[in-house]
Design an enzyme around this catalytic site. Structure first.
Site, PDB file in Angstrom:
ATOM      1  N   PHE A 149       0.859  -1.184   0.000  1.00  0.00           N
ATOM      2  CA  PHE A 149       0.000   0.000   0.000  1.00  0.00           C
ATOM      3  C   PHE A 149       0.893   1.231   0.000  1.00  0.00           C
ATOM      4  O   PHE A 149       1.654   1.449   0.944  1.00  0.00           O
ATOM      5  CB  PHE A 149      -0.951   0.061   1.199  1.00  0.00           C
ATOM      6  CG  PHE A 149      -1.845   1.274   1.122  1.00  0.00           C
ATOM      7  CD1 PHE A 149      -2.991   1.260   0.345  1.00  0.00           C
ATOM      8  CD2 PHE A 149      -1.507   2.452   1.762  1.00  0.00           C
ATOM      9  CE1 PHE A 149      -3.791   2.403   0.209  1.00  0.00           C
ATOM     10  CE2 PHE A 149      -2.296   3.598   1.637  1.00  0.00           C
ATOM     11  CZ  PHE A 149      -3.439   3.563   0.870  1.00  0.00           C
ATOM     12  N   ASP A 234       9.239   2.884   2.177  1.00  0.00           N
ATOM     13  CA  ASP A 234       8.059   3.694   2.487  1.00  0.00           C
ATOM     14  C   ASP A 234       7.776   3.515   3.976  1.00  0.00           C
ATOM     15  O   ASP A 234       7.242   2.500   4.400  1.00  0.00           O
ATOM     16  CB  ASP A 234       6.873   3.235   1.623  1.00  0.00           C
ATOM     17  CG  ASP A 234       5.595   4.020   1.931  1.00  0.00           C
ATOM     18  OD1 ASP A 234       5.548   4.733   2.951  1.00  0.00           O
ATOM     19  OD2 ASP A 234       4.631   3.896   1.140  1.00  0.00           O
ATOM     20  N   LYS A 263       2.439  11.005   7.388  1.00  0.00           N
ATOM     21  CA  LYS A 263       1.579  10.751   8.551  1.00  0.00           C
ATOM     22  C   LYS A 263       2.038  11.435   9.842  1.00  0.00           C
ATOM     23  O   LYS A 263       1.833  12.635   9.988  1.00  0.00           O
ATOM     24  CB  LYS A 263       1.372   9.250   8.716  1.00  0.00           C
ATOM     25  CG  LYS A 263       0.549   8.668   7.558  1.00  0.00           C
ATOM     26  CD  LYS A 263      -0.148   7.361   7.834  1.00  0.00           C
ATOM     27  CE  LYS A 263      -1.154   7.060   6.740  1.00  0.00           C
ATOM     28  NZ  LYS A 263      -0.815   5.937   5.887  1.00  0.00           N
TER      29      LYS A 263
HETATM   30  C1  LIG Z   1      -0.972   6.001   4.390  1.00  0.00           C
HETATM   31  C2  LIG Z   1       0.109   5.478   3.546  1.00  0.00           C
HETATM   32  C3  LIG Z   1       0.432   6.071   2.315  1.00  0.00           C
HETATM   33  C4  LIG Z   1      -0.380   7.186   1.704  1.00  0.00           C
HETATM   34  O1  LIG Z   1      -0.428   8.323   2.494  1.00  0.00           O
HETATM   35  P1  LIG Z   1      -1.578   9.421   2.225  1.00  0.00           P
HETATM   36  O2  LIG Z   1      -1.183  10.553   3.128  1.00  0.00           O
HETATM   37  O3  LIG Z   1      -2.876   8.778   2.620  1.00  0.00           O
HETATM   38  O4  LIG Z   1      -1.547   9.762   0.791  1.00  0.00           O
HETATM   39  C5  LIG Z   1       1.511   5.574   1.615  1.00  0.00           C
HETATM   40  N1  LIG Z   1       2.233   4.546   2.095  1.00  0.00           N
HETATM   41  C6  LIG Z   1       1.947   3.949   3.270  1.00  0.00           C
HETATM   42  C7  LIG Z   1       2.810   2.833   3.744  1.00  0.00           C
HETATM   43  C8  LIG Z   1       0.871   4.377   4.029  1.00  0.00           C
HETATM   44  O5  LIG Z   1       0.551   3.761   5.159  1.00  0.00           O
END
Ligand SMILES: *Cc1c(COP(=O)(O)O)cnc(C)c1O
Length: 404
Positions: A149, A234, A263
């Site tokens: 994700f 990520d 985040k």
């Molecule tokens: C939440 C998330 C994203 C996307 O972040 P947004 O601020 O919602 O665009 C990308 N990678 C990971 C691992 C995430 O948990």
């Protein structure tokens, strides 16, 4: 005629009705309408309190409405909020320095949402591939993992393996290869001379807190190094203390080439994300190549600086390691035929069930705990890192009641 703006919603049902009528239905939220929050607690419009065990997908690791971050937000909002990058501002350089000092990365490129930061990393990797690795134009490939994700933009869902994220949104961006998560041999085989990067979550969050085999990241980093491939982690959800280290890659002592954060970088006050990398990699961007009106704005940067200080000075990373271990032990001790597996690292725990998790999340809500199912059968337990041992005990009494 002046437009009419009614403001009549009063109770949970009114708010849900309004949202269902006028808001797009791209989420399936639990039916709790939150009005106020503090630390690990949120309060609904009826005045009922709940322990938040999702922490906005780990965007509020520092706890809701942290007073220090709030003070910074207000103070900076009174000075200047947005300059655009047409001019310099006095907060961005300081945030870049903070991130450099925390990670050792040379350079920072600020964005807003996580998906934008992932897009930025993809663009950087491709440009690096053409300019530095001399990949033939238009041929760059990026390897990703099944179950990933990385966000919701068209390019990012182009390499999702989840049909629901892709259905109806094509045509997709080419240039991605998917390997099984945690499989270093598959990575070795998938690398070609045109591979510019390997993009990976150190632990897959949305997939259900999936932890790869020990040594996977180390081996992946080595394969990347041998083949001149950028290792891009990520850490938007796994980073900033969630797993009991500042970043999850630190569990394996590796040094990624590209680090993507978001985040909790702004403690839930503001969308702030960033891509961190070496000068060789981020140096591929020249004025005009890439940008964002809001990226690196002074309000975002001031808030992020305080959010990082709170994380470090309140020792929330250490707290996540210690209390996460305690919470995990307590959850593992539950004897329930509904539970298939309990796994986690730091205060990031997945309870995998034999059946759908939604009804359990609804039952937990009735008990005063907010959790959200991920991928049908997993309950994610990820409270703000300011949670106390007593609050974990309080939660355990209720989780036991629901699971047994
Ligand atoms: C939440 C998330 C994203 C996307 O972040 P947004 O601020 O919602 O665009 C990308 N990678 C990971 C691992 C995430 O948990």
């Amino acid at each position: 005629m002046a437009p009419v703006m009614t403001d009549q919603a009063r109770n949970t049902r009114d708010f849900i009705e309004l949202e269902n009528r006028y808001g797009a239905h791209n989420y399936h939220p639990l039916d709790v309408v939150i009005e106020r929050a503090e630390g690990v607690w949120v309060f609904d419009v009826e005045g009922k309190s709940y322990l938040d065990c999702l922490a906005a997908y780990s965007a509020v690791n520092q706890g809701h409405c942290h007073p220090r971050v709030l003070a910074t937000l207000v103070e900076q909002a009174r000075k200047v909020t947005l300059t655009s990058r047409a001019f310099r501002n006095s907060q961005l350089p300081l945030l870049c320095q903070d991130l450099h000092e925390l990670t050792g990365m040379d350079m920072v490129l600020p964005m807003n949402s996580g998906a934008e930061a992932v897009e930025t990393a993809v663009k950087a990797a491709r440009k690096w591939g053409y300019q530095v690795k001399n990949i033939p134009d238009g041929q760059a490939e990026i390897i990703v993992c099944a179950g990933n994700f990385h966000g919701r933009t068209v390019t990012v869902v182009s390499f999702s393996s989840d049909q629901a994220y892709r259905d109806g949104f094509g045509p997709f961006t080419p240039g991605f290869r998917i390997i099984p998560f945690g499989d270093a041999q598959a990575l070795r085989k998938a690398v070609t001379p045109n591979t510019c990067a390997f993009l990976v979550e150190p632990i897959q969050g949305e997939a259900g807190i999936v932890i790869p085999p020990d040594g996977f990241l180390r081996e992946a980093a080595e394969i990347c190094r041998q083949n001149g491939v950028l290792m891009m982690v990520d850490e938007i959800q796994s980073g900033l203390g969630r797993t009991g280290k500042l970043f999850a890659y630190m569990h394996e002592g590796i040094q990624p080439d590209v680090l993507i954060v978001g985040k909790a970088l702004a403690a839930g006050f503001y969308p702030v994300s960033a891509v961190l990398a070496s000068t060789e990699i981020l140096g591929v961007f020249k004025p005009g190549d890439h940008g964002s009106t809001f990226g690196g704005n002074p309000l975002a940067c001031a808030v992020a600086r305080t959010a990082l200080r709170v994380l470090i000075e309140e020792k929330l990373v250490e707290r996540s390691a210690e209390l996460g271990k305690y919470f995990l032990e307590q959850l593992r001790a539950i004897r329930s035929s509904a539970v298939k597996e309990v796994r986690g690292r730091g205060l990031w725990i997945g309870i995998e069930l034999h059946k759908e998790a939604r009804s359990y999340c609804e039952a937990l809500k009735e008990q005063g705990i907010l959790c959200k199912e991920t991928h049908e059968r997993v309950i994610r337990v990820a409270p703000p890192l300011v949670i106390t041992r007593e609050e974990i005990d309080w939660a355990m009494d209720r989780i036991r009641k629901v699971l047994i």
